[in-house]
Design a protein around this motif. Sequence first.
Motif, PDB file in Angstrom:
ATOM      1  N   GLY A  21      37.312  62.897  -9.670  1.00  0.00           N
ATOM      2  CA  GLY A  21      36.339  61.814  -9.870  1.00  0.00           C
ATOM      3  C   GLY A  21      35.583  61.473  -8.602  1.00  0.00           C
ATOM      4  O   GLY A  21      35.045  60.382  -8.470  1.00  0.00           O
ATOM      5  N   ASN A  22      35.563  62.422  -7.627  1.00  0.00           N
ATOM      6  CA  ASN A  22      34.966  62.113  -6.324  1.00  0.00           C
ATOM      7  C   ASN A  22      33.839  63.074  -5.949  1.00  0.00           C
ATOM      8  O   ASN A  22      33.673  63.414  -4.792  1.00  0.00           O
ATOM      9  N   GLY A  23      33.060  63.530  -6.942  1.00  0.00           N
ATOM     10  CA  GLY A  23      31.913  64.394  -6.639  1.00  0.00           C
ATOM     11  C   GLY A  23      30.909  63.660  -5.766  1.00  0.00           C
ATOM     12  O   GLY A  23      30.995  62.440  -5.610  1.00  0.00           O
ATOM     13  N   PRO A  24      29.928  64.410  -5.190  1.00  0.00           N
ATOM     14  CA  PRO A  24      28.986  63.781  -4.260  1.00  0.00           C
ATOM     15  C   PRO A  24      28.229  62.583  -4.848  1.00  0.00           C
ATOM     16  O   PRO A  24      27.896  61.648  -4.120  1.00  0.00           O
ATOM     17  N   ALA A  25      27.971  62.569  -6.161  1.00  0.00           N
ATOM     18  CA  ALA A  25      27.216  61.450  -6.747  1.00  0.00           C
ATOM     19  C   ALA A  25      28.102  60.237  -7.005  1.00  0.00           C
ATOM     20  O   ALA A  25      27.613  59.140  -7.255  1.00  0.00           O
ATOM     21  N   SER A  26      29.435  60.424  -6.944  1.00  0.00           N
ATOM     22  CA  SER A  26      30.342  59.391  -7.441  1.00  0.00           C
ATOM     23  C   SER A  26      30.227  58.058  -6.700  1.00  0.00           C
ATOM     24  O   SER A  26      30.360  57.001  -7.305  1.00  0.00           O
ATOM     25  N   THR A  27      29.949  58.093  -5.379  1.00  0.00           N
ATOM     26  CA  THR A  27      29.908  56.843  -4.620  1.00  0.00           C
ATOM     27  C   THR A  27      28.813  55.903  -5.101  1.00  0.00           C
ATOM     28  O   THR A  27      28.866  54.714  -4.873  1.00  0.00           O
ATOM     29  N   PHE A  28      27.780  56.473  -5.752  1.00  0.00           N
ATOM     30  CA  PHE A  28      26.655  55.627  -6.168  1.00  0.00           C
ATOM     31  C   PHE A  28      26.837  55.085  -7.578  1.00  0.00           C
ATOM     32  O   PHE A  28      25.949  54.440  -8.110  1.00  0.00           O
ATOM     33  N   LEU A  29      27.963  55.409  -8.229  1.00  0.00           N
ATOM     34  CA  LEU A  29      28.087  55.089  -9.657  1.00  0.00           C
ATOM     35  C   LEU A  29      29.078  53.962  -9.934  1.00  0.00           C
ATOM     36  O   LEU A  29      30.131  53.875  -9.333  1.00  0.00           O
ATOM     37  N   THR A  30      28.676  53.083 -10.860  1.00  0.00           N
ATOM     38  CA  THR A  30      29.551  52.040 -11.392  1.00  0.00           C
ATOM     39  C   THR A  30      29.445  52.090 -12.909  1.00  0.00           C
ATOM     40  O   THR A  30      28.334  51.915 -13.395  1.00  0.00           O
ATOM     41  N   PRO A  31      30.486  52.317 -13.671  1.00  0.00           N
ATOM     42  CA  PRO A  31      31.825  52.667 -13.202  1.00  0.00           C
ATOM     43  C   PRO A  31      31.857  54.041 -12.551  1.00  0.00           C
ATOM     44  O   PRO A  31      30.947  54.830 -12.735  1.00  0.00           O
ATOM     45  N   ARG A  32      32.919  54.276 -11.802  1.00  0.00           N
ATOM     46  CA  ARG A  32      33.086  55.573 -11.149  1.00  0.00           C
ATOM     47  C   ARG A  32      33.450  56.628 -12.193  1.00  0.00           C
ATOM     48  O   ARG A  32      34.051  56.330 -13.204  1.00  0.00           O
ATOM     49  N   PRO A  33      33.080  57.900 -11.930  1.00  0.00           N
ATOM     50  CA  PRO A  33      33.462  58.974 -12.862  1.00  0.00           C
ATOM     51  C   PRO A  33      34.986  59.084 -12.970  1.00  0.00           C
ATOM     52  O   PRO A  33      35.694  58.735 -12.022  1.00  0.00           O
TER      53      PRO A  33
END
Length: 425
Positions: free
Chosen positions: A47-59
């Motif tokens: 759940g920590n792909g490069p886009a994940s930090t920008f997402l809510t909820p997290r993947p």
Amino acid sequence: MKQFHVAVVLLCVVLAGTASSLAGEVSLGRTLYEARCVQCHGKEGKGNGPASTFLTPRPRDFTSGTFKFRSTESGGIPTDEDIVRSIGNGLHGTSMPDWGAFVGKDSLLALASYVKTFSPRFSRETPKPIKTGPTVPLSPASIAAGEKVYKKLECASCHGNDGRCNDAIAADFVDDWGYKIAATNLAEPWTFRGGRAPEDIYLRFMTGIDGTPMPSFAGSASDREMRDLANYVTSLARKPAWSMTAEELTAFYASLDKAAKSNPVERGRYLASSIGCAACHTPMRQDGTMMEELKFAGGQRWDLFPFANVVSYNLTSDKETGLGNWTDDQLKAFLTTGVRRDGSRMIPYPMPWPALAHLTADDLSAIVAYLRTIPPVHNAIPEPATPGVFTYLWGKFRVLILKEDIPIKAYAGNAGVAAQKEVQP
Ligand code: HEC
Ligand code: HEC
Ligand code: HEC
């Protein structure tokens, strides 16, 4: 005897066939996963792909085998169909796309098989679907009966009496992965991730949403009552803005306006979170997540080469290092003109004061009212460092003559001086 041999050979062929078709499915799944899913879910499914930090909820992190949207008992692994449904339909109200629009049924199955390889639980456990009774058609009587069940099971403690969370007793939940989440507004079924049909809603409260505080209510009432409850939740839906008439929209916005005026702090909280003050005014950890204990305390360092090296300000009500000693007028003047208390003017980015210049007087007051409620956190922010004239000219040369596009950089860690030592990077 001969027949026995033939049978054994046949069995082996069938078994080998099944195993190799399973292996084929997994390898097709891997290819698809690496092309379409890694950006969010990460190569190892953490759940920590490069886009994940920008997402809510997290993947989703697939390695723990915890899945939210299941037809199986609370805490158990999902069925293949459950996973296929989430991948195929997507999860509305989140960034998880509906892959069924892009790939066929075989690919969805292959993706589900591959997703399962990330957690050892799938080779040890078998999914246990819950037992369900017959569905009950939507009717005023069933909805009225469902309302009683909503009260009996105390759904209101998290979702509020009218399902819109306003008067909920509990709010600000944290999920099993450590991220803040909110209870769903039940009047907005287009945000239900697991689907908005009564059958989907029924499965959500019967199986629980694992990894979140939303529990399973299986066994807390009769199956008939649970069907009525699903019908009641369905009936709470309000009309979405995109299908309202002009008159309805006017009335809808007037009601929002009225609510905003009657509760400026709430309105200010809403505006501050939409504008994202905290995203810049909170230091980040190396993995891009926020240091919650320093929320709004500033300390995020930005490199605005060649103009300056700045640190976001402490917005908490701390008198010494935050906004505690700013007057309302100073704060409003700064937010709309970028002029600091000492009369100096801030450059127009990253602090978005040029955009805030367009706020109405009510909204500006609401933001200030909300900022006043943020408890003090001591975090002394250093003055912005302006570069020497040569660095500045060199930067101008790179931008204007060499036509370089020099990126603005934000750094992890707290560049402020916090009172508590343990929150230092
Ligand atoms: C743009 C980001 C993004 C991409 C790309 C993406 N996902 Fe997701 N996915 C999410 C988010 C966010 C969630 C978590 C939503 C939540 O917690 O409610 C999620 C959740 C899931 C879940 C969990 C459902 C459950 O019951 O908990 C599965 C399975 C899943 N994704 C599979 C996939 C597959 C397979 C792909 C590629 C075909 C994919 N995702 C691509 C963002 C993404
Ligand atoms: C302890 C707090 C709590 C209680 C009690 C609770 N919920 Fe929830 N509920 C949540 C949270 C939190 C979420 C959001 C989960 C997430 O982020 O994925 C949620 C989500 C939902 C959803 C949205 C599902 C989806 O597909 O996205 C529905 C529907 C729902 N709850 C119905 C109910 C009903 C009906 C009851 C009473 C039987 C109930 N809840 C009781 C906390 C609660
Ligand atoms: C995109 C990032 C970003 C966002 C969004 C943002 N800020 Fe800022 N803000 C900054 C940075 C960086 C500074 C420090 C700039 C400097 O010192 O030149 C700053 C400075 C400030 C200051 C201090 C002025 C001073 O005297 O130094 C205040 C007050 C402030 N912001 C309030 C807010 C509020 C309120 C919001 C939301 C409505 C907000 N900011 C949104 C990045 C941001």
